[in-house]
Scaffold this active site. Structure first.
Site, PDB file in Angstrom:
ATOM      1  N   HIS A  18       0.828  -1.208   0.000  1.00  0.00           N
ATOM      2  CA  HIS A  18       0.000   0.000   0.000  1.00  0.00           C
ATOM      3  C   HIS A  18       0.862   1.258   0.000  1.00  0.00           C
ATOM      4  CE1 HIS A  18      -3.704   2.296   0.970  1.00  0.00           C
ATOM      5  NE2 HIS A  18      -2.850   3.090   1.611  1.00  0.00           N
ATOM      6  N   GLU A  19       1.810   1.316   0.925  1.00  0.00           N
ATOM      7  CA  GLU A  19       2.661   2.504   1.023  1.00  0.00           C
ATOM      8  C   GLU A  19       3.577   2.628  -0.185  1.00  0.00           C
ATOM      9  OE1 GLU A  19       2.114   4.780   3.141  1.00  0.00           O
ATOM     10  OE2 GLU A  19       0.635   3.585   4.232  1.00  0.00           O
ATOM     11  N   HIS A  22       1.759   4.541  -2.844  1.00  0.00           N
ATOM     12  CA  HIS A  22       1.853   5.997  -2.630  1.00  0.00           C
ATOM     13  C   HIS A  22       3.238   6.520  -3.014  1.00  0.00           C
ATOM     14  CE1 HIS A  22      -2.034   6.303  -0.802  1.00  0.00           C
ATOM     15  NE2 HIS A  22      -1.715   5.605   0.277  1.00  0.00           N
TER      16      HIS A  22
END
Length: 354
Positions: A18-19, A22
């Site tokens: 997820h990170e 980003h």
């Protein structure tokens, strides 16, 4: 214990993915990244490269990608607040997008050695089934939708038959390549006899269709499976809103770890346990993607929602909402989410010991 460790590993990997979404989007958009962290709390490992600090932290309960201008205004042209609307949307949505892609790839990997997939084709009827006929269902029909819900997977058939009123269904079937609609088609569960003499209650449809697992079929079924996870989450959220499900049906990290442990322990072999846990991991990945995009403060979806609100306010009033007010709302949303997480966690712990 090994399955608890597996659960922690799954959470850690999905948070990292997820990170990383980003991070990659921010880099592509030219936004300065100060820190890319996996985990929370004290640092276990850190390395600085190209102006970004990469850290592994002690507690595997989160992670973050710290961007210039994310929490406060910045004059740096490479800050998040100085990027255009679509770049911001891309950066905020990229984490959820990577979780969805991860779920899809896990499913595709699990299907790598599949020989075939069950289909929604009606291959026959049990003796006494009253639904066969020229104005009803026929052998060779493929169930396309039930009560407006597209049948992506074989398991969808039982799901949407069970969610019906048990009396009539709006069916769409594929017959000789054409869609045939059967609205308000009367179908009620009856008792039928299996070939081995055992009896069961159901709808009397023989569903034995199998499709060869070509590469194209694997890609399509994997995609349908990921989409089906999304739909199941929306159905569950709808049940919460309508009252068909309650708070007692929610699970947090403790409940998920317990579910993973149970799945592993009930699997017949270690290989089955790995397969079942990985499949559950894919479901969790897609779940994280959907939940993160909900328009709730503090979540990525909440940030995208505020981008839309700001765009409307700018269009109407020719000015933007001061960032500090948005930050207040996100902070309040974070506190409420943490409160809900605590309630759900206590509920999960209570279920474990009752």
């Amino acid at each position: 214990m090994i399955y608890i460790l597996a659960a922690v590993l799954i959470f850690g990997v999905l948070i990292a993915v997820h990170e990383w979404g980003h991070y990659i989007a921010a880099r592509i958009c030219g936004v300065t990244v100060h820190e890319f962290a996996i985990g929370m709390g004290p640092k276990l490992y850190h390395k600085e490269k190209n102006g970004c600090l990469y850290t592994l932290r002690l507690l595997p309960i989160g992670g973050y990608c710290a961007l210039e201008g994310e929490e406060e205004e910045s004059d740096d042209p490479h800050s998040l607040n100085n990027q255009g609307f679509w770049k911001k949307v891309l950066i905020f949505a990229a984490g959820a997008g990577m979780n969805f892609v991860a779920g899809f790839l896990i499913i595709l990997l699990l299907y790598a050695n599949a020989a075939g997939f069950r289909t929604a084709e009606i291959t026959g009827f049990y003796e006494g089934c009253p639904y066969e006929g020229s104005d009803g269902l026929q052998a060779g029909d493929i169930l396309y939708s039930i009560d407006g819900h597209r049948i992506y997977l074989f398991s969808d058939i039982s799901l949407f038959l069970s969610r019906g009123n048990g009396e009539t269904f709006d069916l769409v079937v594929l017959r000789d390549g054409e869609k045939v609609t059967l609205n308000d088609f009367p179908m009620t569960p009856l008792e039928y006899t299996e070939d081995d003499g055992t009896t069961f209650t159901g709808y009397g449809l023989r569903l034995a269709g199998v499709e060869e697992a070509t590469l194209g079929a694997k890609l399509r079924v994997s995609w349908y499976n990921a989409i089906d996870f999304v739909r199941l989450i929306w159905i569950s959220l709808g049940d919460l809103v309508t009252g068909a499900a309650g708070m007692e049906d929610l699970s947090g990290p403790v409940g998920i770890v317990s579910a993973i442990s149970t799945v592993g322990e009930q699997s017949a072999t270690v290989l089955d346990a790995v397969y079942n846990i990985a499949y559950l991991g894919a479901m969790i990945a897609v779940n994280l993607a959907v939940m993160n995009l909900l328009p709730i403060p503090a979540l990525d979806g909440g940030k995208i929602f505020f981008l839309l609100v700001n765009a409307v306010v700018m269009l109407v009033a020719k000015r933007q909402i001061p960032p500090k007010y948005e930050n207040y709302i996100h902070a309040a949303g974070f506190v409420l989410l943490m409160g809900l997480m605590l309630v759900v966690t206590f509920q999960d712990v209570f279920r474990l010991f009752r």
